[in-house]
Design a protein around this motif. Sequence first.
Motif, short mmCIF file in Angstrom:
data_model
loop_
_atom_site.label_atom_id
_atom_site.label_comp_id
_atom_site.label_asym_id
_atom_site.label_seq_id
_atom_site.Cartn_x
_atom_site.Cartn_y
_atom_site.Cartn_z
N VAL A 4 -57.04 24.68 -9.15
CA VAL A 4 -55.80 25.39 -8.87
C VAL A 4 -54.74 24.78 -9.76
O VAL A 4 -54.56 23.56 -9.77
N LYS A 5 -54.04 25.62 -10.53
CA LYS A 5 -53.01 25.10 -11.42
C LYS A 5 -51.69 25.79 -11.14
O LYS A 5 -51.61 27.02 -11.06
N SER A 6 -50.64 25.00 -10.99
CA SER A 6 -49.27 25.49 -10.90
C SER A 6 -48.59 25.19 -12.23
O SER A 6 -48.41 24.03 -12.60
N LEU A 7 -48.25 26.25 -12.96
CA LEU A 7 -47.67 26.07 -14.29
C LEU A 7 -46.16 25.87 -14.18
O LEU A 7 -45.48 26.52 -13.39
N SER A 8 -45.67 24.96 -15.00
CA SER A 8 -44.24 24.70 -15.06
C SER A 8 -43.61 25.72 -16.01
O SER A 8 -43.75 25.62 -17.23
N VAL A 9 -42.94 26.72 -15.42
CA VAL A 9 -42.39 27.82 -16.23
C VAL A 9 -40.89 27.96 -16.02
O VAL A 9 -40.32 29.02 -16.23
N GLY A 10 -40.24 26.89 -15.58
CA GLY A 10 -38.81 26.97 -15.33
C GLY A 10 -38.54 27.62 -13.99
O GLY A 10 -39.31 27.47 -13.04
N ASN A 11 -37.46 28.37 -13.91
CA ASN A 11 -37.06 29.00 -12.64
C ASN A 11 -37.91 30.24 -12.39
O ASN A 11 -37.48 31.38 -12.54
N ASP A 28 -48.84 35.68 -9.74
CA ASP A 28 -47.53 35.81 -10.39
C ASP A 28 -47.56 35.35 -11.84
O ASP A 28 -48.51 34.70 -12.30
N CYS A 29 -46.52 35.71 -12.57
CA CYS A 29 -46.35 35.18 -13.92
C CYS A 29 -44.86 35.16 -14.25
O CYS A 29 -44.07 35.93 -13.71
N CYS A 30 -44.50 34.22 -15.10
CA CYS A 30 -43.12 34.09 -15.57
C CYS A 30 -43.19 33.50 -16.96
O CYS A 30 -43.26 32.28 -17.12
N MET A 31 -43.21 34.39 -17.96
CA MET A 31 -43.40 33.94 -19.33
C MET A 31 -42.26 34.42 -20.22
O MET A 31 -41.67 35.47 -19.98
N ARG A 66 -42.22 38.34 -14.94
CA ARG A 66 -41.71 38.36 -16.31
C ARG A 66 -42.84 38.11 -17.31
O ARG A 66 -43.60 37.16 -17.18
N GLY A 67 -42.97 39.00 -18.25
CA GLY A 67 -44.03 38.87 -19.25
C GLY A 67 -45.34 39.49 -18.86
O GLY A 67 -46.34 39.35 -19.57
#
Length: 294
Positions: A4-11, A28-31, A66-67
């Motif tokens: 399981v990975k939680s990516l550091s993508v800011g806010n 989810d995604c936030c790119m 986002r993205g």
Amino acid sequence: MSIVKSLSVGNGDMFYIVHNTDSFTTIDCCMTDENKESIMDEIVKVSKGKGIQRFISTHPDDDHFRGIEYYDERTSIINFYCVENDATKTDETVSFKKYKELRDGPHSYFVRKGCTRKWLNQKNDERKGAGLHFLWPDVENAEYQAELERAKAGESPNNISLIVQYNCELKFLWLGDLETEFLEQVKDEIDFEQVDVVFAPHHGRKSGKIPKDILDVLNPQIVIIGEAKSKNLNYYSGYNTITQNSAGDIIFECIGKKVHIYVSNPNYSVDFLEDVLKGKEKSCENYIGSFSKR
């Protein structure tokens, strides 16, 4: 083994699960233009060979999709999970238009409390289930229906967030951007149980603080606090926490009844984990410790 990975993508939020079955899941995604290529290169690499790949959208808010148009360009999303909704935006971004296309397209699956599906949480002779279970929404709930109408009118979609739990040897829980007041209203309709890791809703903000009586049931070994501004965070005093603002990317490597944790910040550490890999080969850099299934 599962990852399981939680990516550091800011806010924003973005997670993936490399299941210990023939499944790969993104939540989810936030790119941005700056990070989308490197993130998707990683997604394509770690999902290679998995027969079932799915995307779970917790709710239609920009910092959670986002993205997504670039994600779809790179992988062709054919299993899109979301809540059934008619959310609108005053200004429609390219990402929101893609979200709507996926939501309203032939490959969407609308989730609800207790829903079952082959290879999501059911197995057959071909492959095992992925261990994903939806605790919310109850689509008949009046408070939830009112939030759907608010999202349809262009208001915040936070409280139409789904709740998903991943069960392997251990249990991980995501609550999207559900807000404290709404959780208080509907908590008796949700079948919470003890979990090992909970990702604090609304990026760890005070506005999404998990009510104490829910936390008492969840009794998590670790609370992951997201990347909202520090002044807006609730730090969950009395619980073991990892704050993504400081830790960066967080990887949970689940092997049997042990979880080994790695972060991208080489200077980050905590004092509540065991060093069970001392002197042993590690699969990633910046190992900060391990914990065990209770």
